[in-house]
Design an enzyme around this catalytic site. Structure first.
Site, PDB file in Angstrom:
ATOM      1  N   CYS A   2       1.495   0.433  -9.168  1.00  0.00           N
ATOM      2  CA  CYS A   2       2.495   1.467  -9.401  1.00  0.00           C
ATOM      3  C   CYS A   2       1.842   2.841  -9.328  1.00  0.00           C
ATOM      4  O   CYS A   2       0.742   3.045  -9.817  1.00  0.00           O
ATOM      5  CB  CYS A   2       3.182   1.343 -10.751  1.00  0.00           C
ATOM      6  SG  CYS A   2       4.093  -0.171 -10.962  1.00  0.00           S
ATOM      7  N   ARG A  27      -0.420   2.077  -3.857  1.00  0.00           N
ATOM      8  CA  ARG A  27      -0.511   1.435  -5.175  1.00  0.00           C
ATOM      9  C   ARG A  27       0.613   0.430  -5.422  1.00  0.00           C
ATOM     10  O   ARG A  27       0.597  -0.304  -6.397  1.00  0.00           O
ATOM     11  CB  ARG A  27      -0.457   2.504  -6.274  1.00  0.00           C
ATOM     12  CG  ARG A  27      -1.542   3.530  -6.178  1.00  0.00           C
ATOM     13  CD  ARG A  27      -1.397   4.550  -7.266  1.00  0.00           C
ATOM     14  NE  ARG A  27      -1.679   3.995  -8.561  1.00  0.00           N
ATOM     15  CZ  ARG A  27      -2.882   3.942  -9.106  1.00  0.00           C
ATOM     16  NH1 ARG A  27      -3.913   4.433  -8.467  1.00  0.00           N
ATOM     17  NH2 ARG A  27      -3.059   3.414 -10.291  1.00  0.00           N
ATOM     18  N   TRP A  73       4.965  -1.637  -7.996  1.00  0.00           N
ATOM     19  CA  TRP A  73       4.434  -2.965  -7.663  1.00  0.00           C
ATOM     20  C   TRP A  73       4.903  -3.840  -8.815  1.00  0.00           C
ATOM     21  O   TRP A  73       4.434  -3.706  -9.945  1.00  0.00           O
ATOM     22  CB  TRP A  73       2.910  -2.920  -7.564  1.00  0.00           C
ATOM     23  CG  TRP A  73       2.316  -4.217  -7.113  1.00  0.00           C
ATOM     24  CD1 TRP A  73       2.127  -4.627  -5.829  1.00  0.00           C
ATOM     25  CD2 TRP A  73       1.820  -5.280  -7.946  1.00  0.00           C
ATOM     26  NE1 TRP A  73       1.553  -5.882  -5.812  1.00  0.00           N
ATOM     27  CE2 TRP A  73       1.348  -6.307  -7.095  1.00  0.00           C
ATOM     28  CE3 TRP A  73       1.728  -5.469  -9.326  1.00  0.00           C
ATOM     29  CZ2 TRP A  73       0.799  -7.492  -7.577  1.00  0.00           C
ATOM     30  CZ3 TRP A  73       1.179  -6.652  -9.799  1.00  0.00           C
ATOM     31  CH2 TRP A  73       0.719  -7.652  -8.923  1.00  0.00           C
ATOM     32  N   ASN A  99       3.296   3.169 -15.489  1.00  0.00           N
ATOM     33  CA  ASN A  99       2.361   2.315 -14.746  1.00  0.00           C
ATOM     34  C   ASN A  99       1.561   1.541 -15.775  1.00  0.00           C
ATOM     35  O   ASN A  99       1.000   2.139 -16.691  1.00  0.00           O
ATOM     36  CB  ASN A  99       1.436   3.185 -13.882  1.00  0.00           C
ATOM     37  CG  ASN A  99       0.275   2.388 -13.298  1.00  0.00           C
ATOM     38  OD1 ASN A  99       0.417   1.200 -13.028  1.00  0.00           O
ATOM     39  ND2 ASN A  99      -0.850   3.039 -13.118  1.00  0.00           N
ATOM     40  N   GLY A 100       1.521   0.212 -15.634  1.00  0.00           N
ATOM     41  CA  GLY A 100       0.760  -0.606 -16.581  1.00  0.00           C
ATOM     42  C   GLY A 100       1.585  -1.790 -17.045  1.00  0.00           C
ATOM     43  O   GLY A 100       2.608  -2.124 -16.433  1.00  0.00           O
ATOM     44  N   GLU A 486     -15.684 -12.565   3.227  1.00  0.00           N
ATOM     45  CA  GLU A 486     -14.969 -11.302   3.427  1.00  0.00           C
ATOM     46  C   GLU A 486     -14.101 -11.363   4.681  1.00  0.00           C
ATOM     47  O   GLU A 486     -12.966 -10.891   4.684  1.00  0.00           O
ATOM     48  CB  GLU A 486     -15.989 -10.144   3.488  1.00  0.00           C
ATOM     49  CG  GLU A 486     -15.441  -8.763   3.802  1.00  0.00           C
ATOM     50  CD  GLU A 486     -14.401  -8.251   2.814  1.00  0.00           C
ATOM     51  OE1 GLU A 486     -14.164  -8.880   1.771  1.00  0.00           O
ATOM     52  OE2 GLU A 486     -13.786  -7.201   3.117  1.00  0.00           O
ATOM     53  N   LYS A 490     -10.099 -10.810   4.684  1.00  0.00           N
ATOM     54  CA  LYS A 490      -9.429  -9.775   5.505  1.00  0.00           C
ATOM     55  C   LYS A 490      -8.298 -10.390   6.305  1.00  0.00           C
ATOM     56  O   LYS A 490      -7.215  -9.832   6.402  1.00  0.00           O
ATOM     57  CB  LYS A 490     -10.408  -9.113   6.482  1.00  0.00           C
ATOM     58  CG  LYS A 490     -11.359  -8.064   5.996  1.00  0.00           C
ATOM     59  CD  LYS A 490     -10.761  -6.806   5.459  1.00  0.00           C
ATOM     60  CE  LYS A 490     -10.356  -6.950   4.028  1.00  0.00           C
ATOM     61  NZ  LYS A 490     -11.261  -6.561   3.002  1.00  0.00           N
ATOM     62  N   GLU A 493      -5.254 -11.594   3.968  1.00  0.00           N
ATOM     63  CA  GLU A 493      -4.461 -10.577   3.276  1.00  0.00           C
ATOM     64  C   GLU A 493      -3.584  -9.754   4.206  1.00  0.00           C
ATOM     65  O   GLU A 493      -2.527  -9.299   3.805  1.00  0.00           O
ATOM     66  CB  GLU A 493      -5.333  -9.682   2.389  1.00  0.00           C
ATOM     67  CG  GLU A 493      -6.276  -8.770   3.118  1.00  0.00           C
ATOM     68  CD  GLU A 493      -7.139  -7.953   2.169  1.00  0.00           C
ATOM     69  OE1 GLU A 493      -6.677  -7.596   1.080  1.00  0.00           O
ATOM     70  OE2 GLU A 493      -8.277  -7.644   2.554  1.00  0.00           O
ATOM     71  N   HIS A 509     -19.385 -31.065   3.408  1.00  0.00           N
ATOM     72  CA  HIS A 509     -19.032 -31.622   2.096  1.00  0.00           C
ATOM     73  C   HIS A 509     -17.522 -31.558   1.846  1.00  0.00           C
ATOM     74  O   HIS A 509     -17.087 -31.561   0.707  1.00  0.00           O
ATOM     75  CB  HIS A 509     -19.792 -30.886   0.990  1.00  0.00           C
ATOM     76  CG  HIS A 509     -21.278 -31.019   1.136  1.00  0.00           C
ATOM     77  ND1 HIS A 509     -21.955 -32.180   0.877  1.00  0.00           N
ATOM     78  CD2 HIS A 509     -22.210 -30.134   1.582  1.00  0.00           C
ATOM     79  CE1 HIS A 509     -23.245 -32.010   1.120  1.00  0.00           C
ATOM     80  NE2 HIS A 509     -23.423 -30.767   1.562  1.00  0.00           N
ATOM     81  N   LYS A 608      -3.225  -1.576  -3.900  1.00  0.00           N
ATOM     82  CA  LYS A 608      -4.635  -1.218  -3.754  1.00  0.00           C
ATOM     83  C   LYS A 608      -5.398  -1.224  -5.071  1.00  0.00           C
ATOM     84  O   LYS A 608      -6.534  -1.666  -5.122  1.00  0.00           O
ATOM     85  CB  LYS A 608      -4.735   0.157  -3.098  1.00  0.00           C
ATOM     86  CG  LYS A 608      -6.157   0.521  -2.765  1.00  0.00           C
ATOM     87  CD  LYS A 608      -6.338   0.791  -1.309  1.00  0.00           C
ATOM     88  CE  LYS A 608      -7.782   0.907  -0.945  1.00  0.00           C
ATOM     89  NZ  LYS A 608      -8.312  -0.286  -0.308  1.00  0.00           N
TER      90      LYS A 608
HETATM   91  C1  F6R Z   1      -9.292  -6.633  -0.394  1.00  0.00           C
HETATM   92  C2  F6R Z   1      -9.288  -5.701  -1.490  1.00  0.00           C
HETATM   93  C3  F6R Z   1      -9.320  -6.238  -2.869  1.00  0.00           C
HETATM   94  C4  F6R Z   1     -10.172  -5.343  -3.776  1.00  0.00           C
HETATM   95  C5  F6R Z   1     -10.080  -5.803  -5.231  1.00  0.00           C
HETATM   96  C6  F6R Z   1     -10.980  -5.002  -6.142  1.00  0.00           C
HETATM   97  O1  F6R Z   1      -9.290  -5.988   0.835  1.00  0.00           O
HETATM   98  O2  F6R Z   1      -9.231  -4.519  -1.302  1.00  0.00           O
HETATM   99  O3  F6R Z   1      -9.762  -7.552  -2.902  1.00  0.00           O
HETATM  100  O4  F6R Z   1     -11.499  -5.399  -3.331  1.00  0.00           O
HETATM  101  O5  F6R Z   1      -8.761  -5.698  -5.658  1.00  0.00           O
HETATM  102  O6  F6R Z   1     -10.635  -3.663  -6.118  1.00  0.00           O
HETATM  103  P1  F6R Z   1     -11.641  -2.550  -6.581  1.00  0.00           P
HETATM  104  O7  F6R Z   1     -12.785  -2.558  -5.620  1.00  0.00           O
HETATM  105  O8  F6R Z   1     -10.863  -1.285  -6.529  1.00  0.00           O
HETATM  106  O9  F6R Z   1     -12.096  -2.908  -7.956  1.00  0.00           O
END
Ligand code: F6R
Length: 613
Positions: A2, A27, A73, A99-100, A486, A490, A493, A509, A608
């Site tokens: 949010c 956000r 969100w 927000n929260g 990673e 990517k 997501e 395994h 994010k």
């Molecule tokens: C994936 C991504 C998330 C963040 C995770 C931690 O692309 O961005 O997996 O890495 O939510 O976020 P931060 O780094 O802000 O603590």
């Protein structure tokens, strides 16, 4: 999670709020709304993107120099018009954004319902505005006093902004465990979850502390207090210009591609001032100012989530190799709820792009309470984690807007790489000459990544071939194992394709059972060590008709010979391998998501900054 904004000043609030919400959409973007005060209180809210709200508002006449806005969100209650913020009460003279998460909202709601309050939404947030009304009715107190009293009753995380028709000309905000920054500029105030949302003219800010309450008034007064009502002197900080340019998409269709291509520059920024011209000394200040702590530490624990956790694993491989320091990497969410063994001689490193991830923040608090020395590797300056840690290094990636992390990851592993060299030198596990060689290598990264980015067109063609697959496997060994994780993250997501990353040798395994002619297997293999072992994994995959997409060095012939598709990256040492191999994986995910018609910058269900548990 949010985004919230509030504006009070001499200009119309509405355009300022909409512009701020657009910048905060990273956000959360499932619904949005705003309230503007102009004699009466006008509230508009709906499910959908800020753009939808914006289009709707074009047919409304909206003037007023004070207002609040929210982009959501969803946590409590599905994304619909009613659950969207701002929330109000039956009298419709108060408007609140939040927000929260309010953890005790059920109990508070029951008490209010018993007193005759009725609720419209399923949200936890609505309870706050009813509480404010209830307290004002009971004690006939000012809005700021009511917010102060309410904040004592709330458990959980909140950043709230509230305006009242009965008390025009003021805006009141409070926060605990959720971010809130106040921009100040010549009698104007702009409050936001992130300073990124500020209009360009705002160059100064006050970062609110937990339990702060602020009242901004139309006459230009700003009153800051803690939740007991004790006045505090606001600390005004100057903001750099870079926050403005980072928000522009420029010629790019998506922030994600822009941010992928920015990586050479990001590394230059990250290394600036940290490597001297003669490559003699790595200079992370947080380390050289606390050398004794690092020398005495018997263990380092890295806590992080998601992509930052993957960066932590890369850090583990590099630090253990160069500095011979025992490094554990933990999901912050697991660390905080088990009984981790933390000694006062430990170093706990929190890695976080946003610097406000709720689990990472909580893990850090635990480590601090146990007396460990805490170190932050954060991107957002002034963020909660960077303020809470004993020392740290900013990753200097600039604002990352695409929800899928790319340039923040490279900057995190860059800091961890320098940290490994610095600790290796400090602990005398590598010689000066070796340190110099590593530093020279890491300084070559911008050029090598520049070169890697040139394969974009070839990777796009590979994406065309595989974009309709329903599953992907990613394999890597050693320091390329977290890169496989990673790469898989990517892809899933942003394209919603099921993907899994594995340490290559683990394949036999279990995951090998998944392999058939429909399974693309991305093999991350641009390092010298384990080459023969990776080759065996490739052969095992081929024997089961899996399709191999390999990431290999320019000079490779072995793995390429068995691959269906090959992405060649510049030759480099094993130390640099993960920095280079992650780039084609980011590009591959980007093009696959694009071909599947996905919203690359704002993937479904994600946000994010994960400021809730
Ligand atoms: C994936 C991504 C998330 C963040 C995770 C931690 O692309 O961005 O997996 O890495 O939510 O976020 P931060 O780094 O802000 O603590």
């Amino acid at each position: 999670m949010c985004g919230i904004v509030g504006y009070l000043g001499k200009n119309d609030a509405h355009p300022n709020i909409i512009a701020g919400l657009k910048k905060l959409e990273y956000r959360g973007y499932d619904s949005s709304g705003l309230a503007v005060l102009n004699g009466s209180l006008n509230i508009y809210k709906m499910s959908g993107k800020v753009e939808d709200l914006c289009n709707y508002l074009q047919s409304q006449s909206l003037c007023g120099q004070i207002g609040i806005g929210h982009t959501r969100w969803a946590t409590h209650g599905e994304p619909n018009d009613i659950n969207a913020h701002p929330h109000t009460t039956r009298r419709k003279d108060l408007a609140l954004i939040h927000n929260g998460i309010i953890e005790n909202y059920k109990e508070l709601k029951e008490k209010l319902e018993a007193k005759g309050h009725s609720f419209d939404s399923e949200t936890d947030s609505e309870v706050i505005v009813h509480l404010i009304e209830d307290i004002q009715d009971t004690y006939s107190c000012s809005l700021e006093k009511a917010v102060q009293m309410v904040s004592k009753k709330l458990e959980g995380a909140f950043a709230i902004i509230v305006i009242s028709q009965q008390e025009p000309g003021k805006l009141v905000a409070a926060k605990r465990n959720s971010p809130l920054v106040i921009g100040v500029d010549d009698g104007e105030f702009f409050l936001a979850s992130d300073k990124l949302a500020f209009p360009r003219r705002f160059k100064k800010a006050i970062f609110m502390e937990d339990n702060d309450i602020v009242t901004c008034k139309q006459n230009g007064d700003l009153i800051l207090s803690d939740w007991t009502g004790k006045l505090k002197a606001p600390i005004i900080q100057e903001l750099g210009d870079h926050i403005i340019n980072d928000y522009e998409k420029g010629e790019y269709e998506h922030f994600m591609l822009k941010e992928i291509e920015e990586q050479p520059q990001v590394i230059k920024n990250c290394l600036q001032g940290r490597i001297d011209v003669n490559y003699l000394e790595p200079k992370l200040r947080g380390i050289y100012e606390n050398e004794v702590k690092f020398l005495q530490a018997s263990k380092m624990t890295i806590v992080a989530c998601g992509t930052s956790w993957h960066a932590g694993i890369v850090g583990k491989y590099l630090i253990e190799k160069l500095a011979k320091l025992n490094v554990e990497v933990d999901y912050a969410s697991e660390f905080r709820y088990r009984d981790p063994i933390i000694n006062s001689s430990d170093i706990v490193v929190a890695i976080s792009q946003s610097g406000e991830t709720a689990d990472t923040l909580a893990a850090l608090k635990m480590a601090k309470e146990a007396g460990a020395f805490t170190y932050g590797v954060c991107n957002v300056e002034g963020s909660a984690i960077s303020r809470m840690t004993d020392a740290g290094s900013y990753t200097c990636a600039g604002a990352e807007i695409g929800v899928a992390s790319t340039k923040a990851f490279i900057s995190q592993i860059c800091v961890l790489g320098v940290m490994a060299i610095q600790l290796g030198l400090l602990k005398r596990k590598i010689t000066r000459e070796e340190a110099r060689e590593y530093l020279q290598e890491i300084s070559q990264l911008p050029g090598l990544i520049e070169k890697t980015l040139k394969s974009k067109g070839d990777i796009q063609k590979i994406a065309q071939k595989y974009f309709s697959a329903s599953d992907f496997l990613y394999l890597g060994r050693g320091v390329n194992f977290p890169i496989a994780l990673e790469g898989a993250l990517k892809l899933k997501e942003i394209s919603y394709i099921h993907a899994e990353g594995y340490a290559a040798a683990e394949m036999k395994h279990g995951p090998i059972a998944l392999i058939d002619e429909n399974m693309p297997v991305v093999v991350v293999a641009n390092q010298e060590s384990y080459k023969d072992k990776i080759f065996s994994s490739v052969k095992e995959t081929k024997a089961r008709k899996g399709k191999i997409i390999s990431i290999v060095k320019e000079s490779d012939t072995l793995i390429s010979s068995e691959s269906d598709d090959v992405i060649k990256v510049p030759n480099c040492s094993d130390f640099l391998a993960p920095f280079i191999s992650v780039i084609p994986l980011q590009i591959l995910s980007y093009y696959i998501a694009l071909l599947r018609g996905c919203n690359v910058d704002q993937p479904r269900n994600l946000a994010k900054s994960v400021t809730v548990e």
